[in-house]
Write an enzyme that holds these catalytic residues in place. Structure first.
Site, PDB file in Angstrom:
ATOM      1  N   CYS A 119     -12.343 -61.949 -52.184  1.00  0.00           N
ATOM      2  CA  CYS A 119     -11.700 -63.099 -51.537  1.00  0.00           C
ATOM      3  C   CYS A 119     -12.501 -63.488 -50.289  1.00  0.00           C
ATOM      4  O   CYS A 119     -12.861 -62.618 -49.485  1.00  0.00           O
ATOM      5  CB  CYS A 119     -10.262 -62.752 -51.147  1.00  0.00           C
ATOM      6  SG  CYS A 119      -9.482 -64.116 -50.252  1.00  0.00           S
ATOM      7  N   GLU A 149      -9.192 -52.564 -50.365  1.00  0.00           N
ATOM      8  CA  GLU A 149      -9.820 -53.492 -49.406  1.00  0.00           C
ATOM      9  C   GLU A 149     -10.357 -52.731 -48.189  1.00  0.00           C
ATOM     10  O   GLU A 149     -11.458 -53.010 -47.702  1.00  0.00           O
ATOM     11  CB  GLU A 149      -8.794 -54.544 -48.949  1.00  0.00           C
ATOM     12  CG  GLU A 149      -9.389 -55.515 -47.943  1.00  0.00           C
ATOM     13  CD  GLU A 149      -8.359 -56.441 -47.308  1.00  0.00           C
ATOM     14  OE1 GLU A 149      -7.391 -56.834 -47.992  1.00  0.00           O
ATOM     15  OE2 GLU A 149      -8.512 -56.765 -46.120  1.00  0.00           O
ATOM     16  N   SER A 246      -0.623 -54.137 -51.650  1.00  0.00           N
ATOM     17  CA  SER A 246      -0.331 -53.976 -50.222  1.00  0.00           C
ATOM     18  C   SER A 246       0.623 -55.064 -49.734  1.00  0.00           C
ATOM     19  O   SER A 246       1.642 -54.782 -49.094  1.00  0.00           O
ATOM     20  CB  SER A 246      -1.640 -54.023 -49.431  1.00  0.00           C
ATOM     21  OG  SER A 246      -1.389 -54.090 -48.062  1.00  0.00           O
TER      22      SER A 246
HETATM   23 FE1  SF4 Z   1      -7.276 -63.433 -50.140  1.00  0.00          FE
HETATM   24 FE2  SF4 Z   1      -5.805 -61.224 -50.271  1.00  0.00          FE
HETATM   25 FE3  SF4 Z   1      -5.018 -63.261 -48.747  1.00  0.00          FE
HETATM   26 FE4  SF4 Z   1      -4.921 -63.497 -51.354  1.00  0.00          FE
HETATM   27  S1  SF4 Z   1      -3.730 -62.044 -50.137  1.00  0.00           S
HETATM   28  S2  SF4 Z   1      -5.737 -65.041 -49.913  1.00  0.00           S
HETATM   29  S3  SF4 Z   1      -6.696 -62.311 -52.007  1.00  0.00           S
HETATM   30  S4  SF4 Z   1      -6.857 -62.030 -48.461  1.00  0.00           S
END
Ligand code: SF4
Length: 338
Positions: A119, A149, A246
């Site tokens: 992401c 992560e 999470s």
């Molecule tokens: Fe990105 Fe994780 Fe936020 Fe979704 S929850 S926008 S994957 S940082």
């Protein structure tokens, strides 16, 4: 907590169980479910399967949701934890959670054709952490050790990185130079808990630099705010999401902290009717990696239990965040470049 008044006519006789109520109200949180990072990651695998054909390898669950993973598996995605399990030269997608430099280097050594679905908001944290480390700061990563992560972010920052999740852990920190400390955040933390940890860091290291809670991503913040805003009106909270997600766990914890019985359910089959024995109003939400179809199946299960089910969808901010697909994916007639 507001209780719905239930009139006598909403009760009926069941021959085996005696009197029972068949009325229930559900408040649907908004926004809920898929975020832009999850949509991008899932679309990346789908497009890669169309572009290259099966199998396409994915390092780790592309997002933390078994339903999503199983559907992609059935279409030809192969999920592995170690890139060394992947045949040389194979198309390989890195999951939305991000990976360490070591995993990237191992993948290159194996000659894999890499597509990085990390992401962009996670990548932004990697970049910030590297900048702080390059300036000689000890970097404090506020997050949960062991989460994919956090392990990826740890492995992206050269230099000293400390992982802390609680105020207690801040008290036990030992850094090289208290005047040169910086912090970055896991993107899916509890906003309230993180404020406390940052306050403890600032109390110990007044010169500390970091971004307050802005590293917590927009989707995490919006879903937490939505649950908080309905907390006074609900008797039970149901969060659709995986146990290893999470942001879904943080949503359930908000209910717990408010004294509301709160349950995390990967699938409608996991619901138990006994959870709702004393409830008139259920709050329903979904983590950022949970597909809306599971929310619909949850409501369908509720309808089987309570024929007089009222579902109110609450208002919330419209999310229009979209991320460009990763380099190497074809969109229309053009391939996305790095
Ligand atoms: Fe990105 Fe994780 Fe936020 Fe979704 S929850 S926008 S994957 S940082």
């Amino acid at each position: 907590m507001t209780k719905t008044n239930i009139s006598f006519e909403n009760f009926k006789i069941d021959r085996n169980r005696g009197w029972f109520c068949n009325q229930m109200k559900v408040l649907l949180a908004n926004p809920r479910g898929f975020c832009a990072g999850v949509e991008r990651a899932v679309e990346t695998v789908e497009r890669a399967l169309r572009m290259f054909g099966a199998p396409v390898y994915v390092r780790h669950e592309i997002v933390h949701n078994q339903r999503v993973v199983q559907e992609l598996r059935e279409r030809g995605a192969v999920f592995v934890e170690d890139v060394e399990e992947i045949p040389r030269g194979a198309v390989t997608i890195l999951s939305a959670h991000g990976v360490s430099r070591k995993v990237e280097n191992d993948a290159k050594k194996c000659g894999l054709q890499l597509i990085d679905a990390t992401c962009p908001l996670v990548t932004r944290v990697h970049v910030q952490g590297r900048r702080f480390a390059a300036k000689g700061y000890d970097v404090v990563l506020i997050g949960h050790r062991g989460h994919q992560e956090v392990e990826g972010t740890l492995g992206q920052i050269d230099g000293t990185v400390h992982v802390v999740a609680t105020v207690r852990e801040v008290e036990n920190l030992v850094v090289a130079d208290p005047s040169r400390v910086a912090y970055v955040l896991q993107t899916t933390l509890s906003v309230n808990d993180t404020r406390e940890v940052i306050a403890a860091l600032k109390a110990r290291y007044p010169a500390i630099v970091g971004q307050d809670t802005r590293d917590i991503c927009y989707a995490t913040q919006n879903r937490q705010t939505a649950v908080l805003s309905m907390a006074e009106q609900i008797d039970v909270l149901v969060v659709v999401g995986a146990h290893n997600s999470s942001n879904s766990n943080r949503l359930r914890e908000i209910g717990d902290a408010k004294g509301i019985p709160s349950y995390l359910v990967p699938a409608a089959d996991d619901l138990q009717k006994g959870w709702f024995d004393n409830a008139n109003t259920i709050g329903l939400t979904a983590g950022a990696s949970a597909p809306e179809v599971v929310v619909e199946e949850t409501i369908a299960q509720f309808r089987q239990w309570w024929s007089d089910l009222e579902v109110d969808s609450l208002s919330g901010p419209i999310e229009d965040v979209r991320f460009k697909l990763p380099a190497g994916i074809v969109v229309g007639s053009r391939t996305v470049n790095a």
